[in-house]
Motif scaffolding. Structure first.
Motif, PDB file in Angstrom:
ATOM      1  N   SER A 209       0.845  -1.452   0.042  1.00 18.39           N
ATOM      2  CA  SER A 209      -0.028  -0.124   0.134  1.00 18.39           C
ATOM      3  C   SER A 209       1.037   1.486  -0.106  1.00 18.39           C
ATOM      4  O   SER A 209       0.498   2.126  -1.091  1.00 18.39           O
ATOM      5  CB  SER A 209      -1.181  -0.174   1.100  1.00 18.39           C
ATOM      6  N   ILE A 210       2.294   1.668   0.773  1.00 15.98           N
ATOM      7  CA  ILE A 210       3.183   2.831   0.441  1.00 15.98           C
ATOM      8  C   ILE A 210       3.724   2.425  -0.812  1.00 15.98           C
ATOM      9  O   ILE A 210       3.473   3.567  -1.058  1.00 15.98           O
ATOM     10  CB  ILE A 210       4.110   1.981   1.594  1.00 15.98           C
ATOM     11  N   VAL A 211       3.659   1.652  -1.506  1.00 15.74           N
ATOM     12  CA  VAL A 211       4.454   1.922  -2.887  1.00 15.74           C
ATOM     13  C   VAL A 211       3.823   2.196  -4.150  1.00 15.74           C
ATOM     14  O   VAL A 211       4.224   2.924  -4.608  1.00 15.74           O
ATOM     15  CB  VAL A 211       5.490   0.632  -3.095  1.00 15.74           C
ATOM     16  N   TYR A 215       3.300   5.612  -6.183  1.00 21.00           N
ATOM     17  CA  TYR A 215       3.908   5.169  -7.175  1.00 21.00           C
ATOM     18  C   TYR A 215       2.437   5.948  -7.889  1.00 21.00           C
ATOM     19  O   TYR A 215       2.731   6.603  -9.103  1.00 21.00           O
ATOM     20  CB  TYR A 215       3.911   3.946  -7.865  1.00 21.00           C
ATOM     21  N   ILE A 216       1.271   5.418  -7.473  1.00 23.93           N
ATOM     22  CA  ILE A 216       0.509   6.149  -8.123  1.00 23.93           C
ATOM     23  C   ILE A 216       0.152   7.646  -8.628  1.00 23.93           C
ATOM     24  O   ILE A 216      -0.180   8.415  -9.701  1.00 23.93           O
ATOM     25  CB  ILE A 216      -1.101   5.435  -7.584  1.00 23.93           C
ATOM     26  N   LEU A 217       0.342   8.534  -7.129  1.00 16.43           N
ATOM     27  CA  LEU A 217       0.725   9.737  -7.239  1.00 16.43           C
ATOM     28  C   LEU A 217       1.523  10.291  -7.767  1.00 16.43           C
ATOM     29  O   LEU A 217       1.636  11.578  -8.953  1.00 16.43           O
ATOM     30  CB  LEU A 217       0.147   9.604  -5.778  1.00 16.43           C
ATOM     31  N   THR A 218       2.834   9.809  -7.631  1.00 17.73           N
ATOM     32  CA  THR A 218       3.941  10.154  -8.539  1.00 17.73           C
ATOM     33  C   THR A 218       3.689   9.962 -10.352  1.00 17.73           C
ATOM     34  O   THR A 218       3.814  10.595 -10.528  1.00 17.73           O
ATOM     35  CB  THR A 218       5.527   9.184  -8.137  1.00 17.73           C
ATOM     36  N   LEU A 219       2.528   9.528 -10.845  1.00 18.20           N
ATOM     37  CA  LEU A 219       2.198   8.813 -11.955  1.00 18.20           C
ATOM     38  C   LEU A 219       1.376  10.206 -12.209  1.00 18.20           C
ATOM     39  O   LEU A 219       1.689  10.783 -13.073  1.00 18.20           O
ATOM     40  CB  LEU A 219       1.908   7.686 -12.319  1.00 18.20           C
ATOM     41  N   LEU A 220       0.109  10.011 -11.283  1.00 18.08           N
ATOM     42  CA  LEU A 220       0.171  11.432 -11.467  1.00 18.08           C
ATOM     43  C   LEU A 220       0.038  12.583 -11.648  1.00 18.08           C
ATOM     44  O   LEU A 220       0.120  13.817 -12.935  1.00 18.08           O
ATOM     45  CB  LEU A 220      -1.333  11.433 -10.535  1.00 18.08           C
ATOM     46  N   VAL A 227       9.920   7.123 -14.728  1.00 22.47           N
ATOM     47  CA  VAL A 227       9.808   8.415 -13.850  1.00 22.47           C
ATOM     48  C   VAL A 227       9.627   7.940 -12.236  1.00 22.47           C
ATOM     49  O   VAL A 227       9.903   7.962 -11.372  1.00 22.47           O
ATOM     50  CB  VAL A 227       9.801  10.030 -14.102  1.00 22.47           C
ATOM     51  N   ALA A 228       7.740   7.854 -12.695  1.00 19.92           N
ATOM     52  CA  ALA A 228       7.673   6.807 -10.696  1.00 19.92           C
ATOM     53  C   ALA A 228       8.110   5.553 -10.783  1.00 19.92           C
ATOM     54  O   ALA A 228       8.267   5.534  -9.481  1.00 19.92           O
ATOM     55  CB  ALA A 228       6.005   6.477 -11.295  1.00 19.92           C
ATOM     56  N   ILE A 263      -1.621   3.740   3.561  1.00 19.06           N
ATOM     57  CA  ILE A 263      -1.891   4.606   2.011  1.00 19.06           C
ATOM     58  C   ILE A 263      -1.506   6.466   3.088  1.00 19.06           C
ATOM     59  O   ILE A 263      -0.892   6.465   2.497  1.00 19.06           O
ATOM     60  CB  ILE A 263      -3.181   4.731   2.433  1.00 19.06           C
ATOM     61  N   PHE A 264      -1.777   6.143   4.320  1.00 23.06           N
ATOM     62  CA  PHE A 264      -1.332   7.399   4.668  1.00 23.06           C
ATOM     63  C   PHE A 264       0.797   7.726   4.550  1.00 23.06           C
ATOM     64  O   PHE A 264       0.755   9.143   4.275  1.00 23.06           O
ATOM     65  CB  PHE A 264      -0.934   7.686   6.244  1.00 23.06           C
ATOM     66  N   ILE A 265       1.242   6.802   4.773  1.00 14.06           N
ATOM     67  CA  ILE A 265       2.542   6.574   4.499  1.00 14.06           C
ATOM     68  C   ILE A 265       3.015   7.148   3.440  1.00 14.06           C
ATOM     69  O   ILE A 265       4.112   8.092   2.815  1.00 14.06           O
ATOM     70  CB  ILE A 265       3.487   6.038   5.309  1.00 14.06           C
ATOM     71  N   GLY A 266       2.782   6.702   2.241  1.00 13.87           N
ATOM     72  CA  GLY A 266       2.779   7.133   0.682  1.00 13.87           C
ATOM     73  C   GLY A 266       2.355   8.412   0.577  1.00 13.87           C
ATOM     74  O   GLY A 266       3.108   9.027  -0.222  1.00 13.87           O
ATOM     75  N   LEU A 267       1.278   8.798   0.861  1.00 10.40           N
ATOM     76  CA  LEU A 267       1.240   9.806   1.044  1.00 10.40           C
ATOM     77  C   LEU A 267       2.149  11.346   1.337  1.00 10.40           C
ATOM     78  O   LEU A 267       2.091  11.823   0.504  1.00 10.40           O
ATOM     79  CB  LEU A 267      -0.655  10.582   1.836  1.00 10.40           C
TER      80      LEU A 267
END
Length: 322
Positions: A209-211, A215-220, A227-228, A263-267
């Motif tokens: 969930s972290i990765v 990844y999704i946020l960086t891709l967006l 790059v993501a 999700i929180f840590i990834g965000l």
């Protein structure tokens, strides 16, 4: 003979896992990262791991002896803290600074709060953050030996001067770049992750969930899949997600809680990397996640089977009584 049903408090499913056994699996899972750091950075990396681990064990032993507490060195938790802390430092770190980090991790973060099971955050994580804030120049002096054994200065892949789109995938995967000892070689981290999953030491929920979130946020944000991917492979994201965010004491115990936590840590990691003045935000993201763990446990609390039905029946009964 009359049979009686005994209703007891959870947990109802038990196994024979011990702290020593679980920590032993973590030590085994960390060995690929230790080996990779020695191959990439040289023998000095092994010296750093040995000294930091010995300091953590010594501080725990001395603290418990001086305070007349039961000796817990045998549970291997101090060994795990020492190895993780050493792998969170660059090669060439003065050994006395590593000892300071061990003191912060074991005495201040762990023992002063009651020992294993009572620490508010991952001890190695706090040790890394204190060293980063107190010895920033040393903690960001990323070097690695080339084939001629000459130490070369090297910017990390997340440095603003590095074009992630031009970074070689194989170099990133094998760890042929500057960085902390344990975070560079993705192959070694994935090997350790596989060991932890195979032995049932951790679940995949938190790391994935972290990765995935990062990844999704960086891709967006970048609109570039490569790059993501490179950003997720760079820095301490994978190492932190596998070996630090999954700490039993400071991470949620419910499945939903683990998902919220990841999700929180990834965000937070994504926000720090792209909208703050730091290239690497994983440590601070995990620390905030540790502090939020009681809330994640509460939000992810599982409703007991039949609870809603019993609640409705009780409300209906009370309504009829009126």
């Amino acid at each position: 003979m009359e049979e009686r049903l005994l209703v007891t408090a959870s947990p109802h499913i038990r196994d024979h896992s011990t702290t020593r056994g679980l920590m032993g699996y973590v030590v085994i899972a960390l060995l690929p990262c230790v080996l990779a750091s020695a191959l990439i950075f040289g023998v000095q990396a092994l010296v750093q791991v040995v000294v930091t681990t010995f300091a953590c064990v010594a501080f725990e032993y001395l603290y418990e002896i001086l305070n007349h507490k039961p000796n817990t060195v045998g549970d291997l938790s101090a060994v795990v803290t020492g190895i993780i802390l050493a792998l969170n430092m660059p090669v060439g770190m003065p050994l006395w600074i590593a000892v300071v980090g061990a003191f912060v991790a074991i005495v201040i973060t762990k023992q002063l709060f009651g020992g294993i099971g009572y620490n508010f955050a991952n001890p190695a994580l706090v040790g890394r953050i204190v060293l980063f804030l107190g010895f920033t120049a040393r903690m960001t002096a990323y070097v690695y030996p080339d084939m001629a054994v000459d130490a070369l200065a090297s910017a990390t892949p997340l440095s603003s001067s590095v074009d992630l789109g031009a970074v070689n995938f194989l170099d990133m995967f094998l760890g042929l770049h500057g960085g902390m000892l344990g975070e560079t070689c993705i192959l070694a981290i994935l090997a350790g992750f596989a060991i932890l999953l195979a032995t049932g030491t951790i679940q995949a929920t938190i790391p994935v969930s972290i990765v995935a979130t990062c990844y999704i946020l960086t891709l967006l944000y970048t609109r570039d899949p490569y790059v993501a991917l490179m950003e997720c492979m760079g820095g301490g994201l994978l190492f932190g997600a596998v070996f630090m965010a999954t700490d039993y004491v400071t991470s949620p115990f419910t499945t939903k809680g683990k998902l919220y936590y990841g999700i929180f840590i990834g965000l937070v990691t994504f926000l720090i990397r792209h909208f703050a003045s730091m290239n690497e935000g994983m440590s601070f993201a995990i620390l905030l996640g540790n502090l939020m763990t009681p809330w994640f446990n509460e939000w992810g609390h599982q409703v007991p089977l039949g609870f809603k039905k019993a609640k409705k029946a009780k409300a209906k009964k009370e309504g009829g009584a009126d």
